[in-house]
Design a protein around this motif. Structure first.
Motif, PDB file in Angstrom:
ATOM      1  N   GLU A 193      -5.363   6.524  -3.263  1.00  0.00           N
ATOM      2  CA  GLU A 193      -6.067   5.840  -4.350  1.00  0.00           C
ATOM      3  C   GLU A 193      -5.839   6.478  -5.718  1.00  0.00           C
ATOM      4  O   GLU A 193      -6.182   5.890  -6.732  1.00  0.00           O
ATOM      5  CB  GLU A 193      -7.556   5.754  -4.026  1.00  0.00           C
ATOM      6  CG  GLU A 193      -7.830   4.855  -2.836  1.00  0.00           C
ATOM      7  CD  GLU A 193      -9.290   4.676  -2.538  1.00  0.00           C
ATOM      8  OE1 GLU A 193     -10.140   5.314  -3.199  1.00  0.00           O
ATOM      9  OE2 GLU A 193      -9.597   3.883  -1.635  1.00  0.00           O
ATOM     10  N   HIS A 194      -5.255   7.648  -5.761  1.00  0.00           N
ATOM     11  CA  HIS A 194      -4.956   8.301  -7.037  1.00  0.00           C
ATOM     12  C   HIS A 194      -3.558   7.938  -7.550  1.00  0.00           C
ATOM     13  O   HIS A 194      -3.173   8.304  -8.646  1.00  0.00           O
ATOM     14  CB  HIS A 194      -5.027   9.821  -6.865  1.00  0.00           C
ATOM     15  CG  HIS A 194      -3.950  10.351  -5.974  1.00  0.00           C
ATOM     16  ND1 HIS A 194      -3.948  10.134  -4.610  1.00  0.00           N
ATOM     17  CD2 HIS A 194      -2.821  11.042  -6.249  1.00  0.00           C
ATOM     18  CE1 HIS A 194      -2.865  10.701  -4.088  1.00  0.00           C
ATOM     19  NE2 HIS A 194      -2.165  11.243  -5.057  1.00  0.00           N
ATOM     20  N   TYR A 195      -2.813   7.171  -6.766  1.00  0.00           N
ATOM     21  CA  TYR A 195      -1.402   6.914  -7.041  1.00  0.00           C
ATOM     22  C   TYR A 195      -1.199   5.609  -7.790  1.00  0.00           C
ATOM     23  O   TYR A 195      -1.639   4.542  -7.352  1.00  0.00           O
ATOM     24  CB  TYR A 195      -0.638   6.873  -5.706  1.00  0.00           C
ATOM     25  CG  TYR A 195       0.838   6.629  -5.830  1.00  0.00           C
ATOM     26  CD1 TYR A 195       1.684   7.562  -6.415  1.00  0.00           C
ATOM     27  CD2 TYR A 195       1.388   5.452  -5.355  1.00  0.00           C
ATOM     28  CE1 TYR A 195       3.040   7.329  -6.518  1.00  0.00           C
ATOM     29  CE2 TYR A 195       2.750   5.213  -5.439  1.00  0.00           C
ATOM     30  CZ  TYR A 195       3.568   6.154  -6.027  1.00  0.00           C
ATOM     31  OH  TYR A 195       4.911   5.924  -6.127  1.00  0.00           O
ATOM     32  N   ASN A 196      -0.531   5.688  -8.937  1.00  0.00           N
ATOM     33  CA  ASN A 196      -0.149   4.522  -9.740  1.00  0.00           C
ATOM     34  C   ASN A 196       1.345   4.649 -10.012  1.00  0.00           C
ATOM     35  O   ASN A 196       1.815   5.712 -10.414  1.00  0.00           O
ATOM     36  CB  ASN A 196      -0.902   4.488 -11.069  1.00  0.00           C
ATOM     37  CG  ASN A 196      -2.402   4.442 -10.873  1.00  0.00           C
ATOM     38  OD1 ASN A 196      -2.909   3.673 -10.069  1.00  0.00           O
ATOM     39  ND2 ASN A 196      -3.120   5.274 -11.595  1.00  0.00           N
ATOM     40  N   ASP A 197       2.087   3.574  -9.798  1.00  0.00           N
ATOM     41  CA  ASP A 197       3.530   3.638 -10.009  1.00  0.00           C
ATOM     42  C   ASP A 197       4.103   2.231 -10.089  1.00  0.00           C
ATOM     43  O   ASP A 197       3.387   1.252  -9.875  1.00  0.00           O
ATOM     44  CB  ASP A 197       4.201   4.416  -8.870  1.00  0.00           C
ATOM     45  CG  ASP A 197       5.477   5.125  -9.313  1.00  0.00           C
ATOM     46  OD1 ASP A 197       6.043   4.775 -10.377  1.00  0.00           O
ATOM     47  OD2 ASP A 197       5.910   6.039  -8.589  1.00  0.00           O
ATOM     48  N   GLN A 198       5.386   2.149 -10.382  1.00  0.00           N
ATOM     49  CA  GLN A 198       6.092   0.887 -10.522  1.00  0.00           C
ATOM     50  C   GLN A 198       7.168   0.785  -9.437  1.00  0.00           C
ATOM     51  O   GLN A 198       7.878   1.746  -9.169  1.00  0.00           O
ATOM     52  CB  GLN A 198       6.771   0.838 -11.905  1.00  0.00           C
ATOM     53  CG  GLN A 198       7.474  -0.440 -12.225  1.00  0.00           C
ATOM     54  CD  GLN A 198       6.540  -1.460 -12.834  1.00  0.00           C
ATOM     55  OE1 GLN A 198       5.480  -1.140 -13.323  1.00  0.00           O
ATOM     56  NE2 GLN A 198       6.946  -2.715 -12.791  1.00  0.00           N
ATOM     57  N   ILE A 199       7.248  -0.385  -8.803  1.00  0.00           N
ATOM     58  CA  ILE A 199       8.316  -0.678  -7.846  1.00  0.00           C
ATOM     59  C   ILE A 199       8.924  -2.018  -8.228  1.00  0.00           C
ATOM     60  O   ILE A 199       8.386  -2.731  -9.083  1.00  0.00           O
ATOM     61  CB  ILE A 199       7.804  -0.720  -6.385  1.00  0.00           C
ATOM     62  CG1 ILE A 199       6.760  -1.817  -6.212  1.00  0.00           C
ATOM     63  CG2 ILE A 199       7.277   0.634  -5.942  1.00  0.00           C
ATOM     64  CD1 ILE A 199       6.371  -2.078  -4.770  1.00  0.00           C
ATOM     65  N   THR A 200      10.023  -2.351  -7.591  1.00  0.00           N
ATOM     66  CA  THR A 200      10.652  -3.652  -7.806  1.00  0.00           C
ATOM     67  C   THR A 200      10.779  -4.343  -6.463  1.00  0.00           C
ATOM     68  O   THR A 200      11.249  -3.751  -5.493  1.00  0.00           O
ATOM     69  CB  THR A 200      12.051  -3.488  -8.437  1.00  0.00           C
ATOM     70  OG1 THR A 200      11.913  -2.795  -9.676  1.00  0.00           O
ATOM     71  CG2 THR A 200      12.700  -4.839  -8.681  1.00  0.00           C
ATOM     72  N   VAL A 201      10.348  -5.604  -6.406  1.00  0.00           N
ATOM     73  CA  VAL A 201      10.529  -6.424  -5.213  1.00  0.00           C
ATOM     74  C   VAL A 201      11.695  -7.362  -5.514  1.00  0.00           C
ATOM     75  O   VAL A 201      11.659  -8.111  -6.493  1.00  0.00           O
ATOM     76  CB  VAL A 201       9.253  -7.212  -4.857  1.00  0.00           C
ATOM     77  CG1 VAL A 201       9.516  -8.184  -3.731  1.00  0.00           C
ATOM     78  CG2 VAL A 201       8.140  -6.250  -4.485  1.00  0.00           C
ATOM     79  N   LYS A 202      12.718  -7.272  -4.678  1.00  0.00           N
ATOM     80  CA  LYS A 202      13.911  -8.101  -4.841  1.00  0.00           C
ATOM     81  C   LYS A 202      13.788  -9.307  -3.908  1.00  0.00           C
ATOM     82  O   LYS A 202      13.551  -9.142  -2.716  1.00  0.00           O
ATOM     83  CB  LYS A 202      15.170  -7.307  -4.507  1.00  0.00           C
ATOM     84  CG  LYS A 202      15.405  -6.136  -5.454  1.00  0.00           C
ATOM     85  CD  LYS A 202      16.689  -5.450  -5.089  1.00  0.00           C
ATOM     86  CE  LYS A 202      17.488  -4.965  -6.233  1.00  0.00           C
ATOM     87  NZ  LYS A 202      17.694  -5.756  -7.388  1.00  0.00           N
ATOM     88  N   ALA A 233      -1.210  -2.990  -4.340  1.00  0.00           N
ATOM     89  CA  ALA A 233      -0.835  -4.145  -5.160  1.00  0.00           C
ATOM     90  C   ALA A 233      -0.829  -5.374  -4.260  1.00  0.00           C
ATOM     91  O   ALA A 233      -0.588  -5.276  -3.059  1.00  0.00           O
ATOM     92  CB  ALA A 233       0.537  -3.948  -5.787  1.00  0.00           C
ATOM     93  N   VAL A 234      -1.102  -6.519  -4.849  1.00  0.00           N
ATOM     94  CA  VAL A 234      -1.032  -7.787  -4.125  1.00  0.00           C
ATOM     95  C   VAL A 234       0.008  -8.644  -4.828  1.00  0.00           C
ATOM     96  O   VAL A 234      -0.066  -8.860  -6.031  1.00  0.00           O
ATOM     97  CB  VAL A 234      -2.398  -8.513  -4.110  1.00  0.00           C
ATOM     98  CG1 VAL A 234      -2.273  -9.867  -3.444  1.00  0.00           C
ATOM     99  CG2 VAL A 234      -3.445  -7.672  -3.409  1.00  0.00           C
ATOM    100  N   LEU A 277       1.777  -0.691  -8.786  1.00  0.00           N
ATOM    101  CA  LEU A 277       0.786  -0.211  -7.821  1.00  0.00           C
ATOM    102  C   LEU A 277      -0.325   0.470  -8.608  1.00  0.00           C
ATOM    103  O   LEU A 277      -0.064   1.392  -9.380  1.00  0.00           O
ATOM    104  CB  LEU A 277       1.407   0.789  -6.847  1.00  0.00           C
ATOM    105  CG  LEU A 277       2.349   0.211  -5.802  1.00  0.00           C
ATOM    106  CD1 LEU A 277       3.180   1.306  -5.186  1.00  0.00           C
ATOM    107  CD2 LEU A 277       1.564  -0.506  -4.735  1.00  0.00           C
ATOM    108  N   GLU A 278      -1.553   0.020  -8.437  1.00  0.00           N
ATOM    109  CA  GLU A 278      -2.730   0.620  -9.064  1.00  0.00           C
ATOM    110  C   GLU A 278      -3.649   1.112  -7.960  1.00  0.00           C
ATOM    111  O   GLU A 278      -3.952   0.352  -7.039  1.00  0.00           O
ATOM    112  CB  GLU A 278      -3.476  -0.398  -9.935  1.00  0.00           C
ATOM    113  CG  GLU A 278      -2.690  -0.880 -11.129  1.00  0.00           C
ATOM    114  CD  GLU A 278      -2.591   0.146 -12.250  1.00  0.00           C
ATOM    115  OE1 GLU A 278      -3.462   1.048 -12.322  1.00  0.00           O
ATOM    116  OE2 GLU A 278      -1.638   0.057 -13.035  1.00  0.00           O
ATOM    117  N   LYS A 326       0.842  -1.202   0.000  1.00  0.00           N
ATOM    118  CA  LYS A 326       0.000   0.000   0.000  1.00  0.00           C
ATOM    119  C   LYS A 326       0.870   1.243   0.000  1.00  0.00           C
ATOM    120  O   LYS A 326       1.901   1.286   0.679  1.00  0.00           O
ATOM    121  CB  LYS A 326      -0.894   0.036   1.240  1.00  0.00           C
ATOM    122  CG  LYS A 326      -1.902  -1.079   1.319  1.00  0.00           C
ATOM    123  CD  LYS A 326      -2.711  -0.989   2.582  1.00  0.00           C
ATOM    124  CE  LYS A 326      -3.645  -2.181   2.707  1.00  0.00           C
ATOM    125  NZ  LYS A 326      -4.400  -2.145   3.959  1.00  0.00           N
ATOM    126  N   ALA A 327       0.432   2.250  -0.732  1.00  0.00           N
ATOM    127  CA  ALA A 327       1.054   3.574  -0.707  1.00  0.00           C
ATOM    128  C   ALA A 327       0.189   4.448   0.203  1.00  0.00           C
ATOM    129  O   ALA A 327      -1.010   4.610  -0.040  1.00  0.00           O
ATOM    130  CB  ALA A 327       1.112   4.171  -2.110  1.00  0.00           C
TER     131      ALA A 327
END
Length: 166
Positions: free
Chosen positions: A107-116, A134-135, A129-130, A97-98
């Motif tokens: 809820e307005h935030y969409n972005d990309q992260i990386t899980v290592k 994200a799950v 993240l939408e 969660k952001a």
């Protein structure tokens, strides 16, 4: 100073239908020299309606409900939630969660992260993240320890969750 205690504040998240709006009770208005102040902070993003319920004790009148649109705050932190127990052979779901500075989901935030993932086989998993969430679903088929961490290379300053092992 006049204190009006019969005030109803309804909030509705930006993504819901008005009928499901939760109510916040017991707000007070302080009037000094004809100017009123209502403490509404912190409120989740969405529409807020302020209604004066009972003005029989004062001459204060509010003809129409005061309608406020609370804008979503920017995210300051990414958090994740793990299941209490992980069992080999069962999927593991991790909720990302952001959150803004008040702990509300952005809820307005969409972005990309990386899980290592550091394990016998290391992996970098791109996660989208939408609507601030994200799950991640991992299939755990071997009894081994994984160390996971989050990497973010976007243009915001976000606090990231600490690395975890499971």
């Amino acid at each position: 100073v006049t204190v009006v205690s019969a005030l109803s504040i309804k909030t509705e998240p930006a993504t819901t239908v008005p009928q499901s709006a939760p109510k916040v009770e017991g707000a007070q208005v302080k009037l000094v020299d004809g100017v009123g102040e209502i403490k509404l902070s912190p409120l989740p993003p969405g529409h807020v309606e302020v209604v004066l319920q009972d003005s029989t004790e004062t001459s204060l009148k509010l003809q129409n409900p005061l309608k406020i649109n609370v804008k979503a705050a920017e995210p300051v932190e990414l958090v994740w939630a793990f299941p209490a127990q992980q069992t080999c052979g069962q999927d593991i779901e991790i909720m990302m969660k952001a959150l803004d500075e008040n702990g509300h989901i952005c809820e307005h935030y969409n972005d990309q992260i990386t899980v290592k993932v550091a394990a016998v086989e290391n992996r970098d998993i791109p996660v989208r993240l939408e609507k601030g969430q994200a799950v991640l679903k991992f299939q755990n088929t071997k009894a081994e320890t994984w160390s996971i961490s989050v990497q973010y290379s976007g243009d915001r300053r976000l606090r990231l969750p600490e690395a975890r092992q499971f």
